[in-house]
Motif scaffolding. Structure first.
Motif, short mmCIF file in Angstrom:
data_model
loop_
_atom_site.label_atom_id
_atom_site.label_comp_id
_atom_site.label_asym_id
_atom_site.label_seq_id
_atom_site.Cartn_x
_atom_site.Cartn_y
_atom_site.Cartn_z
N CYS A 283 -17.99 -34.23 -35.37
CA CYS A 283 -16.98 -33.41 -35.39
C CYS A 283 -15.97 -33.82 -36.21
CB CYS A 283 -16.35 -33.33 -33.89
SG CYS A 283 -17.31 -32.81 -32.45
N VAL A 284 -16.40 -34.21 -37.64
CA VAL A 284 -15.56 -34.40 -38.62
C VAL A 284 -14.63 -33.06 -39.05
CG1 VAL A 284 -15.32 -35.35 -40.88
CG2 VAL A 284 -16.83 -36.17 -39.33
N CYS B 249 -16.16 -30.98 -27.87
CA CYS B 249 -15.76 -31.39 -29.48
C CYS B 249 -14.32 -31.74 -29.25
CB CYS B 249 -15.98 -30.18 -30.19
SG CYS B 249 -14.88 -30.28 -31.62
N ARG B 250 -14.00 -32.89 -30.17
CA ARG B 250 -12.68 -33.34 -30.56
C ARG B 250 -12.87 -34.03 -31.83
NH1 ARG B 250 -13.38 -38.92 -30.30
NH2 ARG B 250 -14.99 -40.00 -28.89
N PRO B 251 -11.80 -33.70 -32.47
CA PRO B 251 -11.87 -34.19 -34.13
C PRO B 251 -12.21 -35.48 -34.39
CG PRO B 251 -9.86 -32.73 -33.62
CD PRO B 251 -10.39 -33.25 -32.33
N THR B 252 -12.97 -35.93 -35.18
CA THR B 252 -13.37 -37.08 -35.54
C THR B 252 -13.17 -37.33 -37.12
OG1 THR B 252 -15.74 -36.66 -36.20
CG2 THR B 252 -15.02 -37.39 -33.74
N LYS C 190 -29.51 -36.42 -41.01
CA LYS C 190 -29.20 -37.92 -40.78
C LYS C 190 -29.15 -38.37 -39.39
CE LYS C 190 -25.14 -39.53 -42.17
NZ LYS C 190 -24.07 -39.78 -43.12
N TYR C 191 -28.27 -37.76 -38.35
CA TYR C 191 -27.87 -38.18 -37.07
C TYR C 191 -29.05 -37.88 -36.26
CZ TYR C 191 -23.67 -39.79 -38.64
OH TYR C 191 -22.66 -40.54 -39.37
N ASP D 228 -15.20 -42.64 -38.66
CA ASP D 228 -15.91 -42.81 -37.27
C ASP D 228 -16.34 -41.37 -36.87
OD1 ASP D 228 -16.71 -43.67 -34.79
OD2 ASP D 228 -14.46 -43.73 -33.99
N PRO D 229 -17.53 -40.93 -37.46
CA PRO D 229 -17.92 -39.51 -37.13
C PRO D 229 -18.43 -39.09 -35.94
CG PRO D 229 -19.62 -40.70 -38.58
CD PRO D 229 -18.34 -41.90 -38.21
#
Length: 370
Positions: free
Chosen positions: A297-298, A278-281, A147-148, A285-286
């Motif tokens: 980084c969900v 990477c940082r958590p999403t 998708k992205y 707001d993915p």
């Protein structure tokens, strides 16, 4: 035993730790189950279904924590829940302690017994309570990555499977475990050109035998990773070191070697991530962009498909929950080493070595408490 099932309050977390079917099985073993109102709604289970199964519905999260000897959850407690957890209460959930020191210290301060789904381990080193969510996350990593890669979503504008006369997308998967294997299956099924990397030659031989022809295997090392990231469109981080922080296989400086619009999906984010940037999403707001590279980084990917995820998870957790409830955590862990390895924090002490090492804190063997 009195078992509490609170509603998950993490952003867009719609899973629930016990289904109505699970309530029936626990009730048959003589246990009392208290479920917070609407806890199962996101997964498609109404309060009435829990009541019919034998559970008592409680209106608030505070009441659910207060009454329970054992709390069953899906995700780690978040800050508003810290104060609700009591001394000697057994909390059975995913914790991923090594990625977040404040949670570790909060659980130590609570005096609770923390038994983590992700470190319950079988004699063959497999992780039975992590596997079902790893299967979901691995498959979702490709679904989301595809998708992205679309231009309106910030990607390069590439169709994963290509079309006749146009090459398919190139997908690189770092790690050949459960996540990586499921990601490779999904990407291959969609027609992508897939490369899966691992540090284990026996694992690469196995994958080479079972994967379709559009999946190639490659030894994982820094040189090879740097070579491949230059021309791959979707890169999936699928590395796991049980109970410990994931190593950074893709560093910040590597981003500038990628094509703009490359998509990174780091499934290892809840263990600190194997991509340095990477940082958590959240599902709300993915994504974010660094150096022209789109990061997804969900930290609770399976929460987006809660019906599937809840059934898959509870199929795996329920037999262990019944053991803990029937015997109490001490006897259950004495009788079953798989559960013993799930213990991470007991009465203020860290009893899982990988967590202690992550924060340079003292370690005590779990056997000391049995």
């Amino acid at each position: 035993m009195i078992i509490g099932v609170p509603k998950e309050i993490k952003n867009n977390e719609n899973r629930v730790a016990v289904t109505p079917a699970g309530v029936i099985e626990l009730s048959k073993n003589g246990h009392q189950i208290y479920v917070q109102s609407t806890a199962g709604l996101g997964s498609g289970f109404a309060d009435e279904q829990y009541e019919e199964a034998g559970a008592t519905i409680l209106p608030t999260i505070e009441e659910t924590y207060a009454i329970a000897e054992m709390i069953m959850k899906v995700k780690e407690p978040i800050e508003p829940e810290y104060k609700l957890i009591k001394k000697d209460q057994l909390v059975f959930t995913y914790f991923h302690f090594a990625s977040y020191e404040p949670l570790t210290k909060a659980m130590m301060a609570s005096g609770a017994v923390c038994l983590a789904y992700e470190t319950v381990e079988k004699p063959d080193r497999s992780l039975p309570l992590l596997v079902p969510m790893s299967e979901v996350a691995g498959r979702m990593s490709i679904q989301e990555g595809a998708k992205y890669l679309e231009k309106p979503m910030g990607g390069r504008g590439i169709l994963l499977g290509g079309v006749p006369g146009v090459r398919p997308a190139k997908v690189l998967i770092l790690g050949g475990g459960v996540v990586g294997t499921n990601a490779a299956k999904m990407a291959a099924g969609m027609g992508a050109d897939v490369t899966i990397m691992d540090v284990s030659l026996p694992r690469l031989r196995y994958l080479d035998d079972v994967m379709p022809a559009n999946v190639n295997t490659f030894m994982s090392n820094e040189f090879n990773i740097r070579e491949l990231i230059r021309n791959h469109d979707l890169i999936v981080g699928a590395v796991l070191i049980p109970g410990a922080k994931a190593p950074h296989l893709i560093t910040r400086d590597m981003l500038k070697e990628m094509n703009p619009g490359t998509v990174l999906v780091d499934v290892a984010v809840d263990q600190g991530g194997c991509i340095e940037t990477c940082r958590p999403t959240t599902h709300q707001d993915p994504t974010y962009v660094i150096d022209g590279i789109l990061h997804y980084c969900v930290a609770n990917m399976p929460g987006a498909v809660p019906y599937t995820s809840t059934l898959a998870l509870t199929n795996a957790t329920l037999p262990y929950a019944i053991q803990l409830a029937n015997k109490g955590w001490k006897k259950a862990c004495q009788d079953n080493r798989e559960l013993l390895l799930g213990l991470n924090v007991i009465n203020g002490e860290i009893v899982y070595e990988g967590v202690a090492k992550a924060f340079n804190l003292p370690f005590a063997p779990a056997e000391k408490f049995l």
